[in-house]
Structure formats: structure tokens, C-alpha cells
Scaffold this motif. Sequence first.
Motif, PDB file in Angstrom:
ATOM      1  N   MET A  30      -8.754   6.120  -8.262  1.00 15.57           N
ATOM      2  CA  MET A  30      -7.715   5.115  -8.170  1.00 15.57           C
ATOM      3  C   MET A  30      -7.792   4.109  -9.304  1.00 15.57           C
ATOM      4  O   MET A  30      -6.774   3.656  -9.814  1.00 15.57           O
ATOM      5  N   VAL A  31      -8.999   3.743  -9.704  1.00 11.66           N
ATOM      6  CA  VAL A  31      -9.159   2.830 -10.823  1.00 11.66           C
ATOM      7  C   VAL A  31      -8.525   3.430 -12.074  1.00 11.66           C
ATOM      8  O   VAL A  31      -7.893   2.731 -12.862  1.00 11.66           O
ATOM      9  N   GLN A  32      -8.670   4.734 -12.237  1.00  8.79           N
ATOM     10  CA  GLN A  32      -8.091   5.401 -13.404  1.00  8.79           C
ATOM     11  C   GLN A  32      -6.565   5.412 -13.347  1.00  8.79           C
ATOM     12  O   GLN A  32      -5.898   5.215 -14.358  1.00  8.79           O
ATOM     13  N   LEU A  33      -6.007   5.642 -12.156  1.00  6.11           N
ATOM     14  CA  LEU A  33      -4.554   5.738 -12.014  1.00  6.11           C
ATOM     15  C   LEU A  33      -3.899   4.394 -11.707  1.00  6.11           C
ATOM     16  O   LEU A  33      -2.671   4.293 -11.738  1.00  6.11           O
ATOM     17  N   ARG A  34      -4.703   3.379 -11.422  1.00  4.90           N
ATOM     18  CA  ARG A  34      -4.236   2.022 -11.195  1.00  4.90           C
ATOM     19  C   ARG A  34      -3.206   1.943 -10.081  1.00  4.90           C
ATOM     20  O   ARG A  34      -2.159   1.285 -10.192  1.00  4.90           O
ATOM     21  N   ASP A  35      -3.507   2.598  -8.962  1.00  3.49           N
ATOM     22  CA  ASP A  35      -2.608   2.564  -7.807  1.00  3.49           C
ATOM     23  C   ASP A  35      -3.169   1.604  -6.765  1.00  3.49           C
ATOM     24  O   ASP A  35      -3.880   1.988  -5.853  1.00  3.49           O
ATOM     25  N   VAL A  36      -2.826   0.334  -6.918  1.00  3.63           N
ATOM     26  CA  VAL A  36      -3.375  -0.703  -6.052  1.00  3.63           C
ATOM     27  C   VAL A  36      -2.755  -0.655  -4.662  1.00  3.63           C
ATOM     28  O   VAL A  36      -3.449  -0.743  -3.652  1.00  3.63           O
ATOM     29  N   ASP A  37      -1.424  -0.521  -4.602  1.00  2.16           N
ATOM     30  CA  ASP A  37      -0.734  -0.654  -3.329  1.00  2.16           C
ATOM     31  C   ASP A  37      -1.159   0.407  -2.313  1.00  2.16           C
ATOM     32  O   ASP A  37      -1.360   0.106  -1.135  1.00  2.16           O
ATOM     33  N   ILE A  38      -1.289   1.641  -2.758  1.00  2.00           N
ATOM     34  CA  ILE A  38      -1.644   2.711  -1.831  1.00  2.00           C
ATOM     35  C   ILE A  38      -3.032   2.480  -1.243  1.00  2.00           C
ATOM     36  O   ILE A  38      -3.274   2.721  -0.063  1.00  2.00           O
ATOM     37  N   ALA A  39      -3.950   1.973  -2.039  1.00  2.65           N
ATOM     38  CA  ALA A  39      -5.298   1.675  -1.543  1.00  2.65           C
ATOM     39  C   ALA A  39      -5.241   0.680  -0.400  1.00  2.65           C
ATOM     40  O   ALA A  39      -5.911   0.840   0.628  1.00  2.65           O
ATOM     41  N   HIS A  40      -4.442  -0.364  -0.559  1.00  4.61           N
ATOM     42  CA  HIS A  40      -4.358  -1.390   0.479  1.00  4.61           C
ATOM     43  C   HIS A  40      -3.650  -0.880   1.725  1.00  4.61           C
ATOM     44  O   HIS A  40      -3.983  -1.292   2.841  1.00  4.61           O
ATOM     45  N   LEU A  41      -2.712   0.029   1.573  1.00  2.00           N
ATOM     46  CA  LEU A  41      -2.029   0.579   2.740  1.00  2.00           C
ATOM     47  C   LEU A  41      -2.961   1.465   3.554  1.00  2.00           C
ATOM     48  O   LEU A  41      -2.902   1.475   4.789  1.00  2.00           O
ATOM     49  N   ILE A  42      -3.829   2.204   2.905  1.00  2.00           N
ATOM     50  CA  ILE A  42      -4.799   3.025   3.635  1.00  2.00           C
ATOM     51  C   ILE A  42      -5.762   2.127   4.406  1.00  2.00           C
ATOM     52  O   ILE A  42      -6.068   2.359   5.579  1.00  2.00           O
ATOM     53  N   SER A  43      -6.236   1.075   3.750  1.00  2.03           N
ATOM     54  CA  SER A  43      -7.119   0.123   4.415  1.00  2.03           C
ATOM     55  C   SER A  43      -6.422  -0.534   5.605  1.00  2.03           C
ATOM     56  O   SER A  43      -6.996  -0.686   6.677  1.00  2.03           O
TER      57      SER A  43
END
Length: 284
Positions: A171-184
Amino acid sequence: MRLSHGLCSRMRGALVLLPLMLAGGALLGQEGERPPIPSDLLGDEHVREEFGVNQFTTPSIRRLFEMLDALGSLSYEDLKRPISDRPPSDRVLTSLGLGMLIADGFLIVQCEKVEDIEPVGRALLKYGKALGTGARMNRHTQSLFENSLSGNWEQLRSELAMTQADVEAEMVQLRDVDIAHLISLGGWLRAFDISASSVANQYSPDRSRQLTRRDIAEYYLMSLETLHPSLQEVEVLKGIREGLEKMLPMLDVPQGKALSELEVKSLSETASALATEVTSRLND
């Protein structure tokens, strides 16, 4: 104030977030500054030298479940839910649903219900593929199957803990912040639903004190407000935001004060409605 503790008698373990990414064309958030994560929700995986605490760091569901310990043993039969391995076509729902699946997986692991590992593992794999991370997920789910057959519960916890660090690196490589927070967020909704339901089913003033972590609910509400504007208009997220706004006053009690049995029942109903915002759509 504390969030509820406890999943089964031996719950010391681990529920981790799997911050997965969307396949191709990840939606980059153009949001404002992220709210600070409550310090006790930062898992060890989040403070590794190569990442540190940054905009991609999300609350560790592992930490959330460790905090459930104070509730003692919970009834797995009362808390389990039907699992569908068919991911929705909507990637917001897929992300939220994946977080919920992880919570279900750790409920199973901590209660040592080996017969229920396989359905959750297969669902995790399909959800991972829908988000474009099937190769990574396949490795981890295969390990889940193997260790569940041997009854190696500690290794199962370790495998789940390693998954967060593994996928977060991508995720750090693809810079997808929003999806990470939605999973959390999905993981927390399911975890809080479990804890509130447990206290409502077996009320005591001491147990009720474990539910009043306003700071955690407030963190997720603030995170929703920093998502990409297009995501903020998604119907399920609007419903969750409204539910969190309704919940906050219920959690706003003096530190150490017990909730009444009626207050716990109302809080449990709100937590269940929040979780249902997601699960009802997963099964459409």
C-alpha cells in the motif's frame, strides 16, 4: 475510558488489519490531514523502522481485540455470523467487508473453532483477489488452512499479524490511503458489535465500563470526513457516519462511570445497526 475487552477465555492475541489495495488505478485521497490514531491502537507492526507512523498507518485491529480481554469468555455461537465468499462489485463495500472478515477470522481463531476457519479463509482470498492482492492473500490463507488443521493457534495469530505488515508495504508503494482506512473501519465495526452485544447479553456494571472509548469512535468519524470527496458521497459511508454521530453521545461519560443496562442495550443496538450497514449490502 476503554473499549470492551475479551474474546473467549484465552484471548491474548491478535487481530490485525489487512490493508489491501485496489487493482490498478487506486483511488488517491486528496483529503486533509488525518486525525491522530489513539496511541494504544498502534500495533508493533506500525512502528517498524521502515514505515514508522505515517499517513498510511491505520489502527491495528489486533490491538482492538487485545483490548477486549476484560470481558472474559464470550459465546461464539451467539456472536458468529453467516459468511459469504462472494465479494460485492463495489470496492468500498469490498474493503469494509474484508475488515469484517478479518474480525470474524480472529474470533474463530481465539475461540479455536477449527471447523469454521476454511469458509473465512476462502472468503478472504476472494475478497483479496477482488481488490487486486490475490497473490499475497493466497500465501496467507494457505498458511491459515495448514495451521488450523494442526491446531497451531499461536502460529495462526503470528501469520495474521504478519499479513498486515506485508500488505501495508504494498500500500505504501501504491499510496492507497483511503482503502486502508476502510478496511480498518470494517474491522472495528465488527469488533465493537461483538463487544457491545456480549455486554448486553451478560450485563454487569464492570463490563459496561469497557465500552466507553469515545476517542476510538471519534477517530473513525474524523477519518471518514477526510476521505476523498467522491467516497464521502457513497451511501454506505454516509450511513456509517450518521451512526457514529448518533453513537458518540452514548460514549461520552465520565471516566470509570458504568453504563446502565438500558444504556448498554441502546449502544448495542446502535453498534449492530452500524455493522448491518455493511453486512446487509454484502449479501445483496
